[in-house]
Design a protein around this motif. Structure first.
Motif, PDB file in Angstrom:
ATOM      1  N   HIS A  18       0.887  -1.137   0.047  1.00  0.00           N
ATOM      2  CA  HIS A  18       0.021  -0.041  -0.020  1.00  0.00           C
ATOM      3  C   HIS A  18       0.972   1.294  -0.071  1.00  0.00           C
ATOM      4  CE1 HIS A  18      -3.854  -1.953   1.504  1.00  0.00           C
ATOM      5  NE2 HIS A  18      -3.483  -2.622   0.543  1.00  0.00           N
ATOM      6  N   PRO A  19       2.076   1.363   0.771  1.00  0.00           N
ATOM      7  CA  PRO A  19       2.644   2.716   0.728  1.00  0.00           C
ATOM      8  C   PRO A  19       3.144   2.788  -0.501  1.00  0.00           C
ATOM      9  CG  PRO A  19       3.328   1.354   2.582  1.00  0.00           C
ATOM     10  CD  PRO A  19       2.501   0.541   1.780  1.00  0.00           C
ATOM     11  N   LEU A  20       3.865   2.081  -1.226  1.00  0.00           N
ATOM     12  CA  LEU A  20       4.127   2.239  -2.535  1.00  0.00           C
ATOM     13  C   LEU A  20       3.134   2.505  -3.655  1.00  0.00           C
ATOM     14  CD1 LEU A  20       6.165   2.288  -5.012  1.00  0.00           C
ATOM     15  CD2 LEU A  20       6.101  -0.257  -5.144  1.00  0.00           C
ATOM     16  N   LEU A  21       2.032   1.932  -3.578  1.00  0.00           N
ATOM     17  CA  LEU A  21       0.914   2.110  -4.541  1.00  0.00           C
ATOM     18  C   LEU A  21       0.119   3.642  -4.375  1.00  0.00           C
ATOM     19  CD1 LEU A  21      -0.807  -1.239  -4.748  1.00  0.00           C
ATOM     20  CD2 LEU A  21       0.700  -0.207  -6.439  1.00  0.00           C
ATOM     21  N   ARG A  22       0.506   4.003  -3.057  1.00  0.00           N
ATOM     22  CA  ARG A  22      -0.398   5.288  -2.618  1.00  0.00           C
ATOM     23  C   ARG A  22       0.620   6.340  -2.424  1.00  0.00           C
ATOM     24  NH1 ARG A  22      -3.952   2.374   2.461  1.00  0.00           N
ATOM     25  NH2 ARG A  22      -5.461   1.618   0.989  1.00  0.00           N
ATOM     26  N   ALA A  23       1.970   6.210  -2.782  1.00  0.00           N
ATOM     27  CA  ALA A  23       3.162   7.074  -2.503  1.00  0.00           C
ATOM     28  C   ALA A  23       2.817   8.299  -3.539  1.00  0.00           C
ATOM     29  CB  ALA A  23       4.355   6.809  -2.845  1.00  0.00           C
ATOM     30  N   ALA A  24       2.879   9.619  -3.030  1.00  0.00           N
ATOM     31  CA  ALA A  24       3.007  10.720  -3.930  1.00  0.00           C
ATOM     32  C   ALA A  24       4.222  10.680  -4.762  1.00  0.00           C
ATOM     33  CB  ALA A  24       3.254  12.060  -2.968  1.00  0.00           C
ATOM     34  N   PRO A  25       4.191  11.238  -6.063  1.00  0.00           N
ATOM     35  CA  PRO A  25       5.402  11.220  -6.928  1.00  0.00           C
ATOM     36  C   PRO A  25       6.774  11.249  -6.353  1.00  0.00           C
ATOM     37  CG  PRO A  25       3.517  12.046  -8.055  1.00  0.00           C
ATOM     38  CD  PRO A  25       3.212  11.959  -6.510  1.00  0.00           C
ATOM     39  N   ARG A  70      12.580   0.506  -0.906  1.00  0.00           N
ATOM     40  CA  ARG A  70      12.252  -0.084   0.554  1.00  0.00           C
ATOM     41  C   ARG A  70      11.559  -1.516   0.000  1.00  0.00           C
ATOM     42  NH1 ARG A  70      11.500   5.234   2.067  1.00  0.00           N
ATOM     43  NH2 ARG A  70       9.419   5.226   1.850  1.00  0.00           N
ATOM     44  N   VAL A  71      10.603  -1.423  -0.799  1.00  0.00           N
ATOM     45  CA  VAL A  71       9.938  -2.708  -1.202  1.00  0.00           C
ATOM     46  C   VAL A  71      10.770  -3.708  -1.862  1.00  0.00           C
ATOM     47  CG1 VAL A  71       8.113  -3.742  -2.889  1.00  0.00           C
ATOM     48  CG2 VAL A  71       7.558  -1.688  -1.232  1.00  0.00           C
ATOM     49  N   LEU A  72      11.618  -3.034  -2.809  1.00  0.00           N
ATOM     50  CA  LEU A  72      12.754  -4.046  -3.437  1.00  0.00           C
ATOM     51  C   LEU A  72      13.735  -4.656  -2.371  1.00  0.00           C
ATOM     52  CD1 LEU A  72      13.680  -2.394  -6.851  1.00  0.00           C
ATOM     53  CD2 LEU A  72      12.790  -4.683  -6.464  1.00  0.00           C
TER      54      LEU A  72
END
Length: 161
Positions: free
Chosen positions: A11-18, A27-29
């Protein structure tokens, strides 16, 4: 996978501001193995291809090796494909397949080619789709047993419609 079924860690990646997306992508990687990340992104991609595309582009940008960048390029090509941007999808598919061949991942490159058959046919380039399917058939026969050959046959049949 519904929005509720997307793993919480994504969710943090999908919702992140540009401006914050690259940091979230790093972080996800760093935190997730490829297979887990691929499954989660594929599910999110099915639900909201346009929404997940910026995250895929960010992951591609921060990936440290050519094969990983190619895998994210393929996924973003799928997002383009599902959003009806077939020319963009074809460009991304070609680049991803080229990079995976160059990094010695022929089965993954062939699977991208199978997706290209559908995109070519959808773009009205049926002859090119059928020619690619014929070339891929020879490649797929040399690979270890998988469902790729069956998928190629289905995609070839769909191109003939």
């Amino acid at each position: 996978m519904t929005a509720a079924a997307v793993p919480l860690w994504l969710h943090p990646l999908l919702r992140a501001a540009p401006a914050a997306r690259a940091g979230c992508a790093r972080r996800v990687l760093a935190d997730r193995p490829w297979d887990e990340l691929r499954r989660a992104l594929a599910g999110a991609l099915r639900d909201d291809p346009a929404g997940v595309r910026p995250s895929l582009l960010a992951l591609e940008d921060v990936a440290e090796d050519r094969a990983t960048r190619a895998r994210f390029a393929f996924l973003s090509g799928q997002a383009d494909h599902r959003c009806g941007r077939l020319v963009d999808a074809l460009r991304r598919y070609r680049g991803a397949a080229r990079d995976l061949k160059a990094t010695r991942h022929p089965a993954e490159a062939a699977s991208i080619g199978v997706a290209q058959v559908v995109a070519l046919a959808g773009a009205g380039r049926v002859d090119a789709a059928l020619a690619l399917a014929d070339r891929l058939e020879r490649v797929v026969r040399r690979l270890p047993t998988s469902t790729l050959g069956v998928t190629l046959d289905v995609n070839r049949g769909n191109a003939l419609r």
